[in-house]
Scaffold this motif. Sequence first.
Motif, PDB file in Angstrom:
ATOM      1  N   VAL A  10       4.059 -26.312  12.210  1.00 44.83           N
ATOM      2  CA  VAL A  10       4.454 -25.067  11.545  1.00 44.83           C
ATOM      3  C   VAL A  10       5.000 -24.124  12.618  1.00 44.83           C
ATOM      4  O   VAL A  10       4.336 -23.883  13.643  1.00 44.83           O
ATOM      5  CB  VAL A  10       3.260 -24.431  10.819  1.00 44.83           C
ATOM      6  CG1 VAL A  10       3.689 -23.123  10.167  1.00 44.83           C
ATOM      7  CG2 VAL A  10       2.693 -25.388   9.790  1.00 44.83           C
ATOM      8  N   GLU A  11       6.203 -23.600  12.390  1.00 47.10           N
ATOM      9  CA  GLU A  11       6.832 -22.719  13.373  1.00 47.10           C
ATOM     10  C   GLU A  11       6.212 -21.342  13.318  1.00 47.10           C
ATOM     11  O   GLU A  11       6.022 -20.763  12.248  1.00 47.10           O
ATOM     12  CB  GLU A  11       8.329 -22.606  13.103  1.00 47.10           C
ATOM     13  CG  GLU A  11       9.086 -23.892  13.399  1.00 47.10           C
ATOM     14  CD  GLU A  11      10.588 -23.750  13.225  1.00 47.10           C
ATOM     15  OE1 GLU A  11      11.316 -24.707  13.488  1.00 47.10           O
ATOM     16  OE2 GLU A  11      11.025 -22.643  12.819  1.00 47.10           O
ATOM     17  N   THR A  12       5.928 -20.813  14.526  1.00 47.49           N
ATOM     18  CA  THR A  12       5.370 -19.468  14.626  1.00 47.49           C
ATOM     19  C   THR A  12       6.508 -18.460  14.638  1.00 47.49           C
ATOM     20  O   THR A  12       7.674 -18.803  14.431  1.00 47.49           O
ATOM     21  CB  THR A  12       4.531 -19.352  15.897  1.00 47.49           C
ATOM     22  OG1 THR A  12       5.399 -19.583  17.025  1.00 47.49           O
ATOM     23  CG2 THR A  12       3.406 -20.388  15.903  1.00 47.49           C
ATOM     24  N   ALA A  13       6.157 -17.183  14.903  1.00 45.24           N
ATOM     25  CA  ALA A  13       7.183 -16.134  14.943  1.00 45.24           C
ATOM     26  C   ALA A  13       8.194 -16.378  16.051  1.00 45.24           C
ATOM     27  O   ALA A  13       9.344 -15.936  15.970  1.00 45.24           O
ATOM     28  CB  ALA A  13       6.519 -14.766  15.116  1.00 45.24           C
ATOM     29  N   GLU A  14       7.802 -17.099  17.109  1.00 39.94           N
ATOM     30  CA  GLU A  14       8.704 -17.377  18.212  1.00 39.94           C
ATOM     31  C   GLU A  14       9.418 -18.707  18.056  1.00 39.94           C
ATOM     32  O   GLU A  14      10.153 -19.111  18.950  1.00 39.94           O
ATOM     33  CB  GLU A  14       7.904 -17.383  19.533  1.00 39.94           C
ATOM     34  CG  GLU A  14       7.277 -16.023  19.839  1.00 39.94           C
ATOM     35  CD  GLU A  14       6.337 -16.083  21.034  1.00 39.94           C
ATOM     36  OE1 GLU A  14       5.971 -15.027  21.555  1.00 39.94           O
ATOM     37  OE2 GLU A  14       5.975 -17.202  21.425  1.00 39.94           O
ATOM     38  N   GLY A  15       9.153 -19.405  16.945  1.00 36.82           N
ATOM     39  CA  GLY A  15       9.822 -20.668  16.711  1.00 36.82           C
ATOM     40  C   GLY A  15       9.141 -21.850  17.319  1.00 36.82           C
ATOM     41  O   GLY A  15       9.696 -22.959  17.320  1.00 36.82           O
ATOM     42  N   VAL A  16       7.934 -21.679  17.886  1.00 38.54           N
ATOM     43  CA  VAL A  16       7.176 -22.788  18.464  1.00 38.54           C
ATOM     44  C   VAL A  16       6.401 -23.469  17.353  1.00 38.54           C
ATOM     45  O   VAL A  16       5.683 -22.827  16.577  1.00 38.54           O
ATOM     46  CB  VAL A  16       6.229 -22.287  19.557  1.00 38.54           C
ATOM     47  CG1 VAL A  16       5.438 -23.449  20.164  1.00 38.54           C
ATOM     48  CG2 VAL A  16       7.013 -21.550  20.643  1.00 38.54           C
ATOM     49  N   VAL A  71       2.409 -17.536  19.391  1.00 41.15           N
ATOM     50  CA  VAL A  71       1.481 -18.562  19.883  1.00 41.15           C
ATOM     51  C   VAL A  71       0.314 -17.901  20.590  1.00 41.15           C
ATOM     52  O   VAL A  71      -0.843 -18.307  20.443  1.00 41.15           O
ATOM     53  CB  VAL A  71       2.217 -19.550  20.804  1.00 41.15           C
ATOM     54  CG1 VAL A  71       1.249 -20.563  21.379  1.00 41.15           C
ATOM     55  CG2 VAL A  71       3.352 -20.232  20.072  1.00 41.15           C
ATOM     56  N   GLU A  72       0.590 -16.887  21.378  1.00 37.11           N
ATOM     57  CA  GLU A  72      -0.454 -16.208  22.119  1.00 37.11           C
ATOM     58  C   GLU A  72      -1.480 -15.567  21.193  1.00 37.11           C
ATOM     59  O   GLU A  72      -2.684 -15.633  21.429  1.00 37.11           O
ATOM     60  CB  GLU A  72       0.155 -15.147  23.050  1.00 37.11           C
ATOM     61  CG  GLU A  72       0.936 -15.713  24.234  1.00 37.11           C
ATOM     62  CD  GLU A  72       2.335 -16.165  23.841  1.00 37.11           C
ATOM     63  OE1 GLU A  72       3.024 -16.773  24.632  1.00 37.11           O
ATOM     64  OE2 GLU A  72       2.705 -15.926  22.651  1.00 37.11           O
ATOM     65  N   GLN A  73      -0.986 -14.919  20.125  1.00 38.44           N
ATOM     66  CA  GLN A  73      -1.901 -14.281  19.173  1.00 38.44           C
ATOM     67  C   GLN A  73      -2.800 -15.325  18.489  1.00 38.44           C
ATOM     68  O   GLN A  73      -3.990 -15.104  18.301  1.00 38.44           O
ATOM     69  CB  GLN A  73      -1.106 -13.515  18.112  1.00 38.44           C
ATOM     70  CG  GLN A  73      -0.421 -12.269  18.659  1.00 38.44           C
ATOM     71  CD  GLN A  73       0.479 -11.621  17.620  1.00 38.44           C
ATOM     72  OE1 GLN A  73       0.924 -12.281  16.684  1.00 38.44           O
ATOM     73  NE2 GLN A  73       0.779 -10.342  17.810  1.00 38.44           N
ATOM     74  N   ILE A  74      -2.186 -16.420  18.184  1.00 37.33           N
ATOM     75  CA  ILE A  74      -2.970 -17.467  17.503  1.00 37.33           C
ATOM     76  C   ILE A  74      -3.975 -18.083  18.449  1.00 37.33           C
ATOM     77  O   ILE A  74      -5.147 -18.278  18.104  1.00 37.33           O
ATOM     78  CB  ILE A  74      -2.026 -18.542  16.934  1.00 37.33           C
ATOM     79  CG1 ILE A  74      -1.117 -17.929  15.865  1.00 37.33           C
ATOM     80  CG2 ILE A  74      -2.807 -19.712  16.366  1.00 37.33           C
ATOM     81  CD1 ILE A  74       0.002 -18.829  15.410  1.00 37.33           C
ATOM     82  N   TYR A  75      -3.544 -18.360  19.672  1.00 43.82           N
ATOM     83  CA  TYR A  75      -4.387 -19.079  20.617  1.00 43.82           C
ATOM     84  C   TYR A  75      -5.477 -18.185  21.202  1.00 43.82           C
ATOM     85  O   TYR A  75      -6.619 -18.612  21.364  1.00 43.82           O
ATOM     86  CB  TYR A  75      -3.510 -19.659  21.732  1.00 43.82           C
ATOM     87  CG  TYR A  75      -4.252 -20.594  22.649  1.00 43.82           C
ATOM     88  CD1 TYR A  75      -4.701 -20.126  23.887  1.00 43.82           C
ATOM     89  CD2 TYR A  75      -4.513 -21.904  22.280  1.00 43.82           C
ATOM     90  CE1 TYR A  75      -5.389 -20.983  24.735  1.00 43.82           C
ATOM     91  CE2 TYR A  75      -5.213 -22.759  23.119  1.00 43.82           C
ATOM     92  CZ  TYR A  75      -5.653 -22.301  24.348  1.00 43.82           C
ATOM     93  OH  TYR A  75      -6.344 -23.139  25.183  1.00 43.82           O
TER      94      TYR A  75
END
Length: 379
Positions: A10-16, A71-75
């Motif tokens: 699933v792509e995050t806000a940054e496209g990762v 990704v940072e917020q999620i991780y």
Amino acid sequence: MTLGPKCEDVETAEGVALTVTGVAQVKIMTDQELLGVACEQFLGKNVREIKAVVLQTLEGHLRSILGTLTVEQIYQDRDQFAKLVREVAAPDVGRMGIEILSFTIKDVYDKVEYLSSLGKSQTAAVQRDADIGVAEAERDAGIREAECKKEMMDIKFQADTKMADSKRELEMQKASFNQEVNTKKAEAQLAYELQAAKEQQKIRQEEMEIEVVQRKKQITIEEKEISRTEKELIAMVKRPAEAEAYKMQQLAEGEKIKKVLIAQAEAEKIRRIGEAEAASIEAIGKAEAEKMKLKAEAYQQYGDAAKTALVLEALPKIAAKIAAPLAKIDEIVILSGDSSRMTGEVNRLLAELPASVHALTGIDLMKIPLLQKMTNPQA
């Protein structure tokens, strides 16, 4: 129920592209209204099917929230991320009568090793900063601190903005969901009332049909009762009356025939008696005639002697008839002071006797020689 939602690539806000797995504990609500909703949603489904429905709902919300975070917020803040997922998903599953007891992020990873590269770059930066020296370290540290603070503030602002947007969207979704729930509730209530009215109408119609059938049966029973009563009256009144009338008619005819037969018998009896009496009278008459003839012949043959015998034969009978009243007298008293006078009275009665016999029979006793001698010895 324990569920394991999982979203892959699933792509995050940054496209990762990230793959996230979580663990959720859910249960069916015990509130009466929500329990009814759960029954309406899942009635007829087994546990596996119920888990599948709830799991798909959780995974859908998890996927949508991943697209709004970095990704940072999620991780870095998994608890906040799990809390956000739980808050967003709770209304949806709540409309199905399901309550989320807990939701945690189990694992976060990616296929392009973005997270590991992020760790490596952070490690390299730390090492690079350590090599700069003590002199530049403070300056760089201050600058870096300021930059980090600025970056942190920017990230926090972005995160707050996104969270505010998410909250606003969540509130809007809640409002929309509440409106939809209220609409569905109203429609369900109206449908229930309409169905209840229809069922009540059907029940009333069935009751009316039952009443009609019962009335028809009652009319049939009354008609049969009338027929039975009529037959009973015929059997108990008319038939006995007809039988009694027939009996009376037969008795009357029998009595009539009896009287006719009796009358005929009496007539025959009278006729036969008459014939017998006539024959008897005729025989008696003939006998009397013969007797009289013989008496006449005897009278002619014997003359005065026969007449005298007749008179003498009749005298006791005449004396008995004359003396019959005297037989009822207990005592006769002759009042006379002279005994010669009494003798004279007796002689007078005896002197009057021939005259009485002559008056009764027509025979003059004084002309009979024997009696002349008895009454007059000198002659």
